[in-house]
Design an enzyme around this catalytic site. Structure first.
Site, mmCIF file in Angstrom:
data_model
loop_
_atom_site.group_PDB
_atom_site.id
_atom_site.type_symbol
_atom_site.label_atom_id
_atom_site.label_comp_id
_atom_site.label_asym_id
_atom_site.label_seq_id
_atom_site.Cartn_x
_atom_site.Cartn_y
_atom_site.Cartn_z
ATOM 1 N N ALA A 131 1.942 59.012 21.486
ATOM 2 C CA ALA A 131 3.154 58.191 21.466
ATOM 3 C C ALA A 131 3.269 57.397 22.763
ATOM 4 O O ALA A 131 2.859 57.852 23.833
ATOM 5 C CB ALA A 131 4.377 59.071 21.261
ATOM 6 N N GLN A 132 3.866 56.212 22.655
ATOM 7 C CA GLN A 132 3.928 55.307 23.807
ATOM 8 C C GLN A 132 4.736 55.875 24.960
ATOM 9 O O GLN A 132 4.580 55.436 26.099
ATOM 10 C CB GLN A 132 4.497 53.955 23.373
ATOM 11 C CG GLN A 132 5.833 54.042 22.665
ATOM 12 C CD GLN A 132 6.253 52.702 22.103
ATOM 13 O OE1 GLN A 132 6.675 51.835 22.850
ATOM 14 N NE2 GLN A 132 6.139 52.533 20.799
ATOM 15 N N ARG A 133 5.568 56.856 24.687
ATOM 16 C CA ARG A 133 6.337 57.462 25.785
ATOM 17 C C ARG A 133 5.469 58.376 26.645
ATOM 18 O O ARG A 133 5.870 58.758 27.744
ATOM 19 C CB ARG A 133 7.532 58.235 25.224
ATOM 20 C CG ARG A 133 7.174 59.400 24.322
ATOM 21 C CD ARG A 133 8.421 60.093 23.773
ATOM 22 N NE ARG A 133 8.110 61.179 22.861
ATOM 23 C CZ ARG A 133 7.895 61.037 21.573
ATOM 24 N NH1 ARG A 133 7.941 59.820 21.030
ATOM 25 N NH2 ARG A 133 7.635 62.068 20.797
ATOM 26 N N TYR A 134 4.294 58.748 26.129
ATOM 27 C CA TYR A 134 3.409 59.648 26.875
ATOM 28 C C TYR A 134 2.308 58.901 27.633
ATOM 29 O O TYR A 134 1.803 59.402 28.636
ATOM 30 C CB TYR A 134 2.753 60.653 25.928
ATOM 31 C CG TYR A 134 3.731 61.559 25.228
ATOM 32 C CD1 TYR A 134 4.602 62.379 25.951
ATOM 33 C CD2 TYR A 134 3.795 61.596 23.837
ATOM 34 C CE1 TYR A 134 5.506 63.208 25.301
ATOM 35 C CE2 TYR A 134 4.688 62.423 23.180
ATOM 36 C CZ TYR A 134 5.547 63.221 23.917
ATOM 37 O OH TYR A 134 6.437 64.036 23.285
ATOM 38 N N THR A 135 1.895 57.762 27.137
ATOM 39 C CA THR A 135 0.766 57.053 27.749
ATOM 40 C C THR A 135 1.247 56.033 28.776
ATOM 41 O O THR A 135 2.401 55.604 28.762
ATOM 42 C CB THR A 135 -0.070 56.335 26.675
ATOM 43 O OG1 THR A 135 0.759 55.389 25.994
ATOM 44 C CG2 THR A 135 -0.638 57.329 25.680
#
Length: 839
Positions: A131-135
């Protein structure tokens, strides 16, 4: 009713006065569809030929640029980049933007990464990014070259979707991204599919185009070899590459990079690189599916040993399967080999256009000229403005006292500016700069700095004017820029281009042409081994274990040949079968091999008595001899169409069997030996050629309990080798043996005693060959015949091999040293100099 009618009339009157128009439905559908189609083509699916980017890619890169996510800055959350791009430039779904950004960070998707990703951005197995919140992400260093000088009015900007921001219509693109990273997309009624290429080769191609605008496609092919994909693999050079270079359309054949490794118990196909856009997990699943459906039967196991170091897919091969043939089947049935369709469609001046290689490079080069001119104009204007201000400052500095007096007398800035204009001719910009000048700028040192700066600006202005006036100088500057890009970002090819390989794969295309030893046991087990697997031993050596056999089995045949040779199997029943040498699976010295019945349709009571390798059936004869001395000569051409199911080779009496078959030239002397130690010699032409199905004539007169033990020719040597069953042998000149008629008793060649045992081999040699002897226990001894001295007829000879008690000599084979070592080529002789004789 009247009231309702009044309401209807009122509605009709309102409609008549409104903006609603009556139009044709078909016309509206046509117009709306065209608008939609053009929107998809121009604003979504096709890349711009200048920077190689679609709008969403361009917006992601520009959004990261304006957000300060440069390559030398800390990583920022991917969600931040996605949010900025979505809110400012691309008002669509966040996942579409994130997927685009993720793809630009995947080294298996893009040849030259434009996004430097930190975290899980997916895998070649088809795993989705986290998910974009992790990368986290930022621009790559190379992406900075796409955006370089964008703040110098090098490209046009337009308002974004809400008019609050400005976005570029194209990026400056200091390297040819369209061809370097390729592109793919499906529009309405058209699609694009552009492969990636090597950046160093592209830059060499651009420099070639700059130096020689009239260069041909063939000239470009000389420096740009073809596509260069992110996942590497091999590219088979075909007309498809030339086609898309010339027309913009073609096909590229991509083949996985596979090696054959020898595991402790079996061979394995090891895949280290797969074609572009092939999902590794799906590939494995397809192979498993084919195995379960029994469409491919040669796979023992398959496992994925891939790691951070790269792909490693191990396919273990069954012992009775030729690895090269299995690999060929996998290439044909799976995505280990794929076709990449090329359709180089891109936007040129806002319209889709099919480009060939030269046109694509030319469009990029024109874009770079435009960028350079606009940047030069921008710099020139900036330099001129600064030069103009410096001129005013220097006038003021040289007349500082008067300037100060004017300023002190002036009521306000406007009055002072007018006074400076009247006194020194300064315009408003210069006068304002004088008023803004600090007192410390009046020092001699600062004045000198202003003068130096003015001189530097003058030189820069002259250079810019020179650049704008001289196209050759513009091209020179572009060449220098491209050279620097190449020095900094150029890299070796990942995809190796294979020349001279047919697109339509034949089994033998994948099989190395080399010398091999073919062995066969009494019970019909075949094995293929490299010649170098045998150790050359001194005369009398004990040897090495050459073949593990069953308790009631021993070696009966041995032949040295090429992997690309035909192997003809002649059986004691007078039949002949044909296979290619590479169809016999490779083995080790110590394994049992594969039953011959798995390769040829031989009967259970049928025994193979001769193996001969053939490449050319146009010249020569096969000479047959049965155990009871019947002989026959038949042209090779009659054996050109033999299949693995077999055909009749010779007829003979019911109580007889075929002993051996050799190749002859038609002009040879024939030597036939017997177990009693006699040899008969006669001219080959005394035996007329017969058809395959014919019965022969008598060749040697044998006593009861005597049998033929050797068949050879004078062209195979000037010496006669005789070897007894107990390992005793000798060499004698063939000149010692007089010519006789066929069906003669012959002359004595070896004195048979209890020490020698019955003669197992009588054959002609030159004396410089190697001798391979195989015992009943499976031992193999290889010696040089040069170690043997020539002896007279009717002598016993010397010991050639040490045999244990009850161990006897089974097989003797002669082959030339050179041909046993070097790799056989298609131009060499058919037989590789090999002769095999069996008791």
């Amino acid at each position: 009713m009247a009231k309702q009618q009044d309401q209807i009339d009122k509605i009709r009157q309102e409609l008549a006065q409104s903006a609603i128009k009556n139009i044709s439905l078909s016309s509206e559908l046509e117009r709306s569809f065209m608008e939609y189609a053009m929107s998809v083509i121009v604003a979504r699916a096709l890349p711009d030929a200048r920077d190689g980017l679609k709008p969403v890619h361009r917006r992601v890169l520009y959004g990261a640029y304006t957000g300060g996510m440069h390559h030398d800055r800390p990583f920022k959350k991917s969600a931040r980049i996605v949010g900025d791009v979505m809110s400012k430039f691309h008002p669509h779904g966040d996942m579409a933007i994130y997927d685009t950004m993720s793809r630009m960070a995947q080294d298996f998707s893009l040849r030259y990464l434009l996004i430097d990703g930190h975290g899980n951005f997916g895998s070649i197995d088809g795993d989705r990014p986290a998910a974009q919140r992790y990368t986290e992400a930022r621009l790559s260093k190379l992406a900075g070259e796409l955006l370089r000088d964008i703040d110098k009015d090098t490209v046009d900007f337009v308002a974004n979707y809400d008019g609050e921001e400005q976005e570029p219509t194209v990026l400056p693109a200091a390297f040819p991204n369209l061809l370097a990273n390729g592109s793919s997309g499906i529009a309405v009624g058209m699609s694009t599919s552009i492969p990636s290429h090597n950046l160093s080769e592209l830059i060499q191609g651009l420099i070639l185009l700059i130096d020689n605008p009239d260069c041909t496609i063939n000239d470009l092919l000389g420096v740009i070899k073809g596509p260069d994909f992110p996942t590497g693999a091999n590219i088979i050079y075909t007309k498809g590459i030339e086609s898309y270079f010339e027309t913009g359309k073609g096909n590229v054949v991509i083949r996985s990079k596979v090696s054959i490794e020898q595991l402790p118990t079996r061979a394995a196909l090891v895949v280290t690189e797969i074609p572009y856009m092939v999902n590794k997990t799906s590939l494995i699943e397809k192979i498993v599916e084919l195995v379960k459906a029994e469409e491919i039967t040669g796979i023992a196991d398959i496992r994925d040993e891939s790691s951070r170091e790269g792909i490693r897919l191990v396919i273990e091969v069954k012992r009775d399967t030729v690895p090269e043939v299995l690999l060929n089947q996998l290439f044909k049935s799976t995505r280990l080999q794929v076709r990449f369709p090329v359709n180089m469609l891109a936007l040129v001046k806002g319209a889709p256009k099919l480009l060939n290689m030269k046109q694509a490079l030319t469009v990029y080069l024109e874009h770079q000229l435009d960028v350079l001119i606009r940047k030069t104009q921008f710099n020139l204007k900036k330099y001129q403005e600064r030069f103009h201000i410096l001129s005013g400052l220097l006038i003021a500095a040289l007349n500082i006292d008067e300037v100060i007096a004017i300023i002190k007398k002036s009521a306000n800035n406007q009055v002072a500016m007018e006074a400076l204009h009247e006194r020194f001719g300064l315009d408003e910009i210069q006068a304002r700069a004088v008023l803004d000048m600090r007192l410390r700028s009046l020092s001699v040192l600062e004045v000198n700095k202003l003068q130096t700066e003015q001189q530097e600006l003058k030189a820069l202005i002259e250079f810019c004017q020179q650049v704008l006036a001289d196209k050759q100088l513009q091209l020179k500057l572009i060449k220098e820029q491209l050279t620097k890009i190449n020095e900094q970002f150029g890299d070796p090819r990942r995809s190796e281009i294979l020349y001279g390989i047919s697109e339509d794969i034949d089994d033998e295309d994948l099989i190395t042409q080399e010398n091999v030893v073919i062995t066969m046991s009494t019970n019909g087990y075949l094995k293929r081994i490299g010649v170098d697997a045998y150790n050359l031993q001194h005369r009398g050596g004990v040897g090495v274990k050459g073949l593990t056999t069953y308790t009631d089995d021993s070696i009966s045949q041995l032949l040295v040949c090429s992997t690309h040779s035909d192997l003809l199997f002649f059986t004691d029943k007078g039949k002949v079968y044909r296979i290619r040498a590479h169809q016999i699976p490779p083995g080790f010295r110590t394994n049992k091999g594969i039953p011959a019945v798995n390769l040829i349709k031989i009967d259970k009571d049928e025994k193979i008595c001769a193996l001969i390798s053939v490449n050319d059936y146009q010249n020569g004869y096969f000479f047959f001899c049965t155990k009871n001395g019947t002989i026959k000569r038949t042209s090779l051409s009659e054996f050109a169409n033999i299949l693995s199911i077999g055909k009749r080779a010779i007829l003979f009496k019911e109580n007889d069997v075929l002993f051996s078959v050799i190749r002859t030239s038609g002009q040879d002397d024939i030597f036939i030996g017997s177990t009693a130690g006699f040899v008969v010699r006669f001219h080959e032409d005394t035996v007329r050629p017969l058809s395959r199905a014919a019965m022969g004539v008598l060749g040697i007169n044998l006593n009861q309990c005597e049998f033929v033990n050797g068949l050879s020719t004078s062209s195979n040597g000037s010496l006669l080798l005789s070897v007894g069953q107990n390992g005793i042998g000798k060499l004698t000149s063939i000149d010692k043996y007089r010519l006789t008629k066929r069906n003669a008793k012959g002359v004595k060649t070896l004195r048979v005693t209890a020490k020698t045992g019955p003669v197992v081999t009588t054959t002609t040699v030159f004396g410089n060959e190697d001798l391979l002897m195989i015992s009943s226990a499976g031992k193999i001894v290889r010696i040089s015949l040069e170690q043997l001295s020539e002896q007279r007829k009717n002598t016993s000879g010397v010991k050639l091999i040490k045999l244990k008690e009850k161990e006897r000599l089974e097989t003797v084979t002669i082959f030339k040293k050179e041909e046993a070592i070097k790799t056989t080529t298609a131009t060499e002789t058919d037989d590789v100099g090999s002769k095999q004789i069996t008791q």
